[in-house]
Design an enzyme around this catalytic site. Sequence first.
Site, PDB file in Angstrom:
ATOM      1  CE  LYS A  78      56.254 -10.463 -60.259  1.00 29.10           C
ATOM      2  NZ  LYS A  78      56.430  -8.995 -60.245  1.00 29.10           N
ATOM      3  CB  SER A 158      57.709  -7.988 -63.876  1.00 32.82           C
ATOM      4  OG  SER A 158      57.496  -7.696 -62.500  1.00 32.82           O
ATOM      5  CB  SER A 182      56.177  -4.789 -61.834  1.00 33.75           C
ATOM      6  OG  SER A 182      57.229  -4.607 -62.744  1.00 33.75           O
TER       7      SER A 182
END
Length: 495
Positions: A78, A158, A182
């Site tokens: 990420k 997210s 998330s």
Amino acid sequence: MSDLSKLTIAAARDALRAGETTSAELTEACLSEIDTAGALNAFVHNTPEIARQQAVAADARIKAGDAPDMCGIPLGIKDLFCTKGVPSQAASAILNGFKPEYESTVTTKLWDAGAVMLGKLNMDEFAMGSSNETSTYGNAVNPWRRGNEDTALTPGGSSGGSAAAVAADLCLAATGTDTGGSIRQPAAFTGITGLKPTYGRCSRWGIVAFASSLDQAGPMTKTVQDAAIMLNAMAGHDPLDSTSADLAVPDFEAAITGDIRGQKIGIPSEYHMDGMPAEIEKLWADGRDMLRDAGAEIVDISLPHTKYALPAYYVIAPAEASSNLARYDGVRFGHRAKLAAGDGITEMYEKTRAEGFGAEVQRRVMVGTYVLSAGFYDAYYNRARKVRTLIKRDFETVFAEGIDAILTPATPSSAFGLGEMTDADPVKMYLNDVFTVTVNLAGLPGIAVPTGIDGQGLPLGLQLIGKPWEEGALLNQASVLEKAAGFAAKPARWW
């Protein structure tokens, strides 16, 4: 072996040890998949040279017989994790061009274990969002589609790029972070497993901060067993993070026995929300039946302060964000606005932040600054902190009464279309976190497991919430749910 990128971590580990494939072959298979998956916009900074170098080193390590479980496994990272010499932007224009001179603790642990970095993954800007629509890189797209429709769906947020990449077999697993859901919400939207560990289990050092008392890194994988294997490599005490727990890391994979006989699974009455879709209600009921059939006792419980969780979260998280994001001012790194003659430092701050931050980040920074201001600190921020304590106490009470884990839905719906919720009312989007934020507020471990398909052919997930520091027990309970559900569906390839 064919379809190498479709392997689980566990299957790849075994194949690597048996000499049936190599990390170099695994890595090339994933890089090839990434090259043909531009429509998903999951990978935003590819690192094929680094991947190939790490794969060669991993193969040598495996051949020498000195190989941890994650050795040779290709991963996506990420964009919130700082990776040395590789763009680490948190999907924000304000960090455009930022290449850190250091590595986050979590990624350092993964590279030390021999894992391979394929590249950086898309996400909501500064992890603020539930649909991956606030990214400077553009939207990440869910590999799943509704029936025969062409509507582009959200992979959740997210950690949307992480979820899309794992679901589409672009990588064997990915890192995610979870501040209010998330990891778990995107996992549920894409039919994968997402584990948010206990706050403090994984170091936050080198991860771009959103809300420091809520953020926690975790694995996003194809199976529960894979989550256990990857968490073993990610977890551990870090003196660089003052909130990192100085606790031994148990063997999470060994904790998966498949036996939950006699355990008590709590069903919180407060999670029966008005207007909950019938499919979610049925999924939850089916999950209760699966755990009961496995020998668990299903117990109705109450978490009375749940109804205050969303408002408390959306006071505390923006407050911490406004403080954390104050450092992005155009002085030391990242974007700096072009200044007009006569502009001073104040104008530089204002123009840089106005240009660099997207609308959602600006909204949360303004909300956070407001609730921390002198006239409203007690009315909002202090009150939200008190509510947080009550929410934490609710969980402590039920666990003290003998409950071993809590079963809830992971999301209030299946994946929605990109653009369907980005209207004038941001609260509609915030409601996606209704089942997940309590876990962050209380610092507990939680896991989302795919357990069904809705009428449109989209995956649905259930969430299990565990006791603090008992990720092993939680993974075991999740494995029972995973086995009973038998979820094996994959998105039909259209990209």
